[in-house]
Design an enzyme around this catalytic site. Structure first.
Site, mmCIF file in Angstrom:
data_model
loop_
_atom_site.group_PDB
_atom_site.id
_atom_site.type_symbol
_atom_site.label_atom_id
_atom_site.label_comp_id
_atom_site.label_asym_id
_atom_site.label_seq_id
_atom_site.Cartn_x
_atom_site.Cartn_y
_atom_site.Cartn_z
ATOM 1 N N ASP A 51 -8.230 35.182 46.207
ATOM 2 C CA ASP A 51 -9.384 34.814 45.132
ATOM 3 C C ASP A 51 -9.790 33.465 45.404
ATOM 4 O O ASP A 51 -10.565 32.976 44.637
ATOM 5 C CB ASP A 51 -8.830 35.396 43.750
ATOM 6 C CG ASP A 51 -7.669 34.591 43.273
ATOM 7 O OD1 ASP A 51 -6.941 33.822 44.111
ATOM 8 O OD2 ASP A 51 -7.297 34.838 41.962
ATOM 9 N N SER A 52 -9.117 32.806 46.522
ATOM 10 C CA SER A 52 -9.777 31.489 46.860
ATOM 11 C C SER A 52 -10.879 31.568 47.152
ATOM 12 O O SER A 52 -11.878 30.465 47.362
ATOM 13 C CB SER A 52 -8.936 30.940 48.068
ATOM 14 O OG SER A 52 -8.525 31.899 48.800
ATOM 15 N N ASP A 90 -6.200 40.456 46.335
ATOM 16 C CA ASP A 90 -5.690 39.708 45.109
ATOM 17 C C ASP A 90 -6.242 40.252 43.945
ATOM 18 O O ASP A 90 -7.516 40.652 44.092
ATOM 19 C CB ASP A 90 -6.291 38.048 45.139
ATOM 20 C CG ASP A 90 -4.996 37.162 45.384
ATOM 21 O OD1 ASP A 90 -4.038 37.440 45.320
ATOM 22 O OD2 ASP A 90 -5.471 35.963 45.823
ATOM 23 N N LYS A 120 -1.945 41.575 45.528
ATOM 24 C CA LYS A 120 -1.200 40.497 45.313
ATOM 25 C C LYS A 120 -1.484 40.124 43.837
ATOM 26 O O LYS A 120 -2.807 40.053 43.575
ATOM 27 C CB LYS A 120 -1.335 38.991 45.975
ATOM 28 C CG LYS A 120 -0.521 37.954 45.588
ATOM 29 C CD LYS A 120 -0.484 36.957 46.642
ATOM 30 C CE LYS A 120 -1.963 36.149 46.741
ATOM 31 N NZ LYS A 120 -2.004 35.133 45.720
ATOM 32 N N GLU A 122 -0.226 37.010 40.616
ATOM 33 C CA GLU A 122 0.532 35.712 40.270
ATOM 34 C C GLU A 122 1.385 35.887 39.183
ATOM 35 O O GLU A 122 1.312 36.624 38.116
ATOM 36 C CB GLU A 122 -0.445 34.820 40.142
ATOM 37 C CG GLU A 122 -1.476 34.269 41.267
ATOM 38 C CD GLU A 122 -2.506 33.322 40.831
ATOM 39 O OE1 GLU A 122 -2.164 32.491 39.990
ATOM 40 O OE2 GLU A 122 -3.496 32.881 41.768
ATOM 41 N N GLU A 185 3.895 29.035 46.483
ATOM 42 C CA GLU A 185 2.881 27.908 46.790
ATOM 43 C C GLU A 185 3.281 26.505 46.160
ATOM 44 O O GLU A 185 3.850 26.716 44.658
ATOM 45 C CB GLU A 185 1.577 28.521 46.041
ATOM 46 C CG GLU A 185 0.347 27.333 46.320
ATOM 47 C CD GLU A 185 -0.930 27.924 46.253
ATOM 48 O OE1 GLU A 185 -1.091 29.075 45.758
ATOM 49 O OE2 GLU A 185 -2.024 27.024 46.211
HETATM 50 O O1 KIV Z 1 -6.212 33.017 47.034
HETATM 51 C C1 KIV Z 1 -5.523 32.803 47.722
HETATM 52 O O2 KIV Z 1 -6.177 32.309 49.023
HETATM 53 C C2 KIV Z 1 -4.047 32.545 47.908
HETATM 54 C C3 KIV Z 1 -3.405 31.962 48.803
HETATM 55 C C4 KIV Z 1 -3.399 30.569 48.912
HETATM 56 C C5 KIV Z 1 -1.935 32.498 48.770
HETATM 57 O O3 KIV Z 1 -3.461 33.150 46.873
#
Ligand code: KIV
Length: 268
Positions: A51-52, A90, A120, A122, A185
């Site tokens: 989600d970056s 994510d 993924k 968090e 992280e």
């Molecule tokens: O969203 C993302 O790119 C991430 C990585 C920084 C692990 O969660």
């Protein structure tokens, strides 16, 4: 996982098993077909559709505005470019925190509508019910502890996390809930190594030192494409931003001078 990557697709159980063999895992983010294909052909073990995307593609200051439909769109693009790598998508902010049912429903959309191999999410202790519910539904989950960017406002910024007890409790909760791996992280290197020694699943570090079982970098950081923020942990492996700018300046010059298109670019 090995110096010469096998063409066989990487599965979540294989990714997990790499730890027992002492094989280091190479993970990179991607959000589109072209970058996913390049990274896959280069031999990464796992592509994270992070989600970056909210920061490096959409231009937001945080990942919070990213929607599930956007993640589905980007994951679909990545799936078309990935042949061997495990693709993890994510779950964005507020698509799994409300309840385990919400987590399963939305993780299911990433798997069913986008074709992701795993998701993924968090959080450690506080995310364990959501992780367990997804795993019970047959969805492989990668956890994410330490600096969790979706909690940026609660943390008071993107700050290095130093609470050893909390980090260990979070990583163990993720493992016990059934995750096949966990991103760690923004923690000091000794803490990254400590967590890695404490859990049986692979840790994938980002700003967590060399003691993790694998590493993940954001594609745009790695390639010099994101000028807004240069984290200490992000090694720049290429300066594509400068190359793109120079190429585009040359293009502008050649168009204005009439040098492009030349004969070889012209139909007769
Ligand atoms: O969203 C993302 O790119 C991430 C990585 C920084 C692990 O969660």
């Amino acid at each position: 996982m090995s110096a010469v990557p096998s063409p066989r697709p990487v599965t979540a159980p294989e990714f997990r098993a790499a730890k027992a063999r002492g094989a280091k895992l190479a993970v990179v983010t991607a959000y589109d077909y072209t970058s996913a294909r390049l990274c896959d052909e280069a031999g990464v073990d796992c592509i994270l559709v992070g989600d970056s995307v909210g920061m490096v593609v959409q231009g937001h200051p945080t990942s919070l505005p990213v929607t599930l439909d956007e993640m589905i769109y980007h994951t679909r693009c990545v799936m078309r470019g990935a042949r061997r790598a495990l693709v993890v998508a994510d779950l964005p902010f507020m698509t799994y925190q409300v309840s385990p049912r919400q987590a399963v429903r939305n993780a299911g959309r990433l798997m069913k509508e986008a074709g992701a191999h795993a998701v993924k999410l968090e959080g450690g202790v506080r995310a364990r019910d959501a992780i367990r519910a997804c795993v019970d539904a047959g969805i492989p989950v990668m956890g994410h502890v330490g600096l969790t960017p979706q909690s940026v406002h609660q943390m008071g910024g993107f700050k290095v996390q130093r609470d050893t007890e909390q980090l260990l409790a979070d990583a163990l909760a993720v493992e016990v809930a059934g995750a096949f791996s966990v991103v760690v992280e923004g923690v000091p290197a000794d803490l990254g190594a400590k967590v890695t020694g404490a859990v049986g699943i692979p840790t994938v570090g980002i700003g967590a030192g060399a003691g993790c079982d694998g590493q993940v970098l954001v594609f745009h950081d790695m390639m010099g494409l994101y000028p807004d923020f240069k984290p200490k942990f992000a090694k720049r492996y290429a300066d594509l931003g400068a190359a793109i700018k120079a190429a585009t300046e040359q293009y502008c010059r050649e168009v204005r001078e009439g040098a492009f298109p030349a004969a070889e670019h012209t139909f007769r």
